[in-house]
Design a protein around this motif. Sequence first.
Motif, PDB file in Angstrom:
ATOM      1  N   LYS A  98       0.909  -1.392  -0.031  1.00 10.48           N
ATOM      2  CA  LYS A  98      -0.122  -0.058   0.157  1.00 10.48           C
ATOM      3  C   LYS A  98       0.982   1.259   0.077  1.00 10.48           C
ATOM      4  O   LYS A  98       0.648   2.122   0.703  1.00 10.48           O
ATOM      5  N   ILE A  99       1.938   1.245  -0.789  1.00 13.17           N
ATOM      6  CA  ILE A  99       2.775   2.467  -0.914  1.00 13.17           C
ATOM      7  C   ILE A  99       2.111   3.757  -1.198  1.00 13.17           C
ATOM      8  O   ILE A  99       2.522   4.772  -0.832  1.00 13.17           O
ATOM      9  N   GLU A 100       0.953   3.514  -2.129  1.00 14.45           N
ATOM     10  CA  GLU A 100       0.237   4.674  -2.514  1.00 14.45           C
ATOM     11  C   GLU A 100      -0.327   5.572  -1.242  1.00 14.45           C
ATOM     12  O   GLU A 100      -0.809   6.648  -1.535  1.00 14.45           O
ATOM     13  N   LYS A 101      -0.490   4.761  -0.142  1.00 17.74           N
ATOM     14  CA  LYS A 101      -1.070   5.660   1.110  1.00 17.74           C
ATOM     15  C   LYS A 101       0.012   6.770   1.710  1.00 17.74           C
ATOM     16  O   LYS A 101      -0.412   7.269   2.554  1.00 17.74           O
ATOM     17  N   GLY A 102       1.302   6.309   1.396  1.00 19.25           N
ATOM     18  CA  GLY A 102       2.399   7.083   1.826  1.00 19.25           C
ATOM     19  C   GLY A 102       3.622   6.710   2.437  1.00 19.25           C
ATOM     20  O   GLY A 102       3.490   5.564   2.675  1.00 19.25           O
ATOM     21  N   VAL A 103       4.699   7.517   2.088  1.00 18.82           N
ATOM     22  CA  VAL A 103       6.084   6.833   2.667  1.00 18.82           C
ATOM     23  C   VAL A 103       6.639   7.791   3.647  1.00 18.82           C
ATOM     24  O   VAL A 103       6.424   9.265   3.448  1.00 18.82           O
ATOM     25  N   LEU A 104       7.245   7.504   4.666  1.00 20.50           N
ATOM     26  CA  LEU A 104       8.139   8.314   5.627  1.00 20.50           C
ATOM     27  C   LEU A 104       9.840   7.996   5.267  1.00 20.50           C
ATOM     28  O   LEU A 104       9.984   6.943   5.348  1.00 20.50           O
ATOM     29  N   ALA A 105      10.465   8.936   4.946  1.00 21.95           N
ATOM     30  CA  ALA A 105      11.676   8.799   4.788  1.00 21.95           C
ATOM     31  C   ALA A 105      12.369   9.801   5.690  1.00 21.95           C
ATOM     32  O   ALA A 105      12.444  10.886   5.746  1.00 21.95           O
ATOM     33  N   THR A 106      13.398   9.135   6.408  1.00 26.24           N
ATOM     34  CA  THR A 106      14.271   9.514   7.389  1.00 26.24           C
ATOM     35  C   THR A 106      15.760   9.536   7.310  1.00 26.24           C
ATOM     36  O   THR A 106      16.054   8.376   6.418  1.00 26.24           O
ATOM     37  N   LEU A 107      16.466  10.330   7.708  1.00 28.10           N
ATOM     38  CA  LEU A 107      17.966  10.241   7.687  1.00 28.10           C
ATOM     39  C   LEU A 107      18.587  11.278   8.545  1.00 28.10           C
ATOM     40  O   LEU A 107      18.296  12.202   8.720  1.00 28.10           O
ATOM     41  N   THR A 108      19.718  10.877   8.997  1.00 30.85           N
ATOM     42  CA  THR A 108      20.550  11.843  10.117  1.00 30.85           C
ATOM     43  C   THR A 108      21.714  12.241   9.007  1.00 30.85           C
ATOM     44  O   THR A 108      22.602  11.488   8.500  1.00 30.85           O
ATOM     45  N   LEU A 109      21.936  13.576   8.883  1.00 26.09           N
ATOM     46  CA  LEU A 109      23.027  14.185   8.001  1.00 26.09           C
ATOM     47  C   LEU A 109      23.970  14.444   8.948  1.00 26.09           C
ATOM     48  O   LEU A 109      23.975  15.512   9.736  1.00 26.09           O
ATOM     49  N   GLY A 110      25.359  13.868   8.825  1.00 25.76           N
ATOM     50  CA  GLY A 110      26.273  14.345   9.523  1.00 25.76           C
ATOM     51  C   GLY A 110      27.043  15.251   8.631  1.00 25.76           C
ATOM     52  O   GLY A 110      27.620  14.927   7.477  1.00 25.76           O
ATOM     53  N   VAL A 111      27.395  16.531   9.110  1.00 23.31           N
ATOM     54  CA  VAL A 111      28.126  17.459   8.447  1.00 23.31           C
ATOM     55  C   VAL A 111      29.086  18.393   9.021  1.00 23.31           C
ATOM     56  O   VAL A 111      29.210  18.216  10.522  1.00 23.31           O
ATOM     57  N   ASP A 112      30.114  18.845   8.504  1.00 16.53           N
ATOM     58  CA  ASP A 112      31.122  19.892   8.997  1.00 16.53           C
ATOM     59  C   ASP A 112      30.843  21.051   8.866  1.00 16.53           C
ATOM     60  O   ASP A 112      30.800  21.598   7.887  1.00 16.53           O
ATOM     61  N   PRO A 113      30.170  21.863   9.928  1.00 14.49           N
ATOM     62  CA  PRO A 113      29.876  23.156   9.651  1.00 14.49           C
ATOM     63  C   PRO A 113      30.858  24.390   9.444  1.00 14.49           C
ATOM     64  O   PRO A 113      30.460  25.344   8.994  1.00 14.49           O
ATOM     65  N   ASP A 114      32.135  23.875   9.421  1.00 16.21           N
ATOM     66  CA  ASP A 114      33.186  24.805   9.147  1.00 16.21           C
ATOM     67  C   ASP A 114      33.592  24.745   7.654  1.00 16.21           C
ATOM     68  O   ASP A 114      34.414  25.383   7.240  1.00 16.21           O
ATOM     69  N   ALA A 115      33.226  23.485   7.226  1.00 17.98           N
ATOM     70  CA  ALA A 115      33.641  23.104   5.754  1.00 17.98           C
ATOM     71  C   ALA A 115      32.776  23.925   4.743  1.00 17.98           C
ATOM     72  O   ALA A 115      31.604  24.426   5.051  1.00 17.98           O
ATOM     73  N   THR A 116      33.221  23.813   3.517  1.00 13.94           N
ATOM     74  CA  THR A 116      32.229  24.429   2.235  1.00 13.94           C
ATOM     75  C   THR A 116      32.337  23.336   1.199  1.00 13.94           C
ATOM     76  O   THR A 116      33.271  23.236   0.875  1.00 13.94           O
ATOM     77  N   HIS A 117      31.089  23.038   1.022  1.00  8.40           N
ATOM     78  CA  HIS A 117      30.908  21.982  -0.089  1.00  8.40           C
ATOM     79  C   HIS A 117      29.582  22.273  -1.002  1.00  8.40           C
ATOM     80  O   HIS A 117      28.500  22.269  -0.680  1.00  8.40           O
TER      81      HIS A 117
END
Length: 314
Positions: free
Chosen positions: A290-309
């Motif tokens: 029943k994927i048509e009912k909706g999907v929840l997608a989650t993820l934790t993003l680990g970043v370096d706030p001092d870097a520039t990308h």
Amino acid sequence: MSENQKHRRDMTRRRVLAAGGGVVVAAGIGAGVVSSASADTTSAGATEKTTSGEACYRLTSETTEGPYYIDADKIRKDITEDREGIPLTVRLKVIDSESCEPLQGAAVDIWHCDALGIYSGYESLSTGGGGGAPGGSTPPTGTPPTDAPTGTPPTGAPTGTPPSGGPGGGGGGGHEEPTDDKRYLRGTQLTDKHGYVEFTTVFPGWYRGRCVHVHTKVHVGGTMTSAGYEGGHTCHTGQLFFAESAVLDSAEVAPYSTSTTERTTLDADTIYPGNGSEGGLLTLKYRAKKIEKGVLATLTLGVDPDATHTGTDS
């Protein structure tokens, strides 16, 4: 205190921080979602090592910005507008990969194609998936690639060699200037004190040469103005990916099922780094069959706030 005692204390603190980060993630996505898959629930994607002392210290992989980025001025949660498709909630947490602390007030952009592979702002450049445009609009009139297949439904194994970049492949090829003023399936949110943002959108479709994906950027050090988020710098540019099983499930549902474009699998994609959640592979939850009912997608993003990308040199 001896050096050995100090080392043990520091290591213990690292483990506590890591465990704390995992608890916040679990609490944020709701009890029904974090429970193990049951008879009517499917979990597709990576299993995050939230109990590992090393998990939250991994930087999320940087990828190319792609040709269709627009410096977003729409601060909003719901980016769907008139696009039809499977309801998708994207819930991301942004943390400092070294300290494991959540980043509050970071601006997170996401943008992606619609159910038939069309990008807003670039409708005349998007190759799309055929079968008519969602939302009742007219399909773009651009000329498709001469070797694009017709009448072939998506399957689990794509055929042909995907292009390595350019507007059709969406994998690079330099930035393209927008060709229209549409801005559906694009938006920005500021992270809350726990590092979370949440977007309401639709499950992306596919276009020739790329697997199903969502683009994302994280900006820090800027300020909110009447024109949007300005200043600061971009500390992360990446893409979010979907498990093959979920994409195949989506292909059974209209309007995705009307696409006649060959599909590139996750493993065959030229951008996905192949390293699971560290590379942007989302954890997906939806009811089995029943994927048509909706999907929840989650993820934790680990970043370096001092870097520039910025993703423009990939």
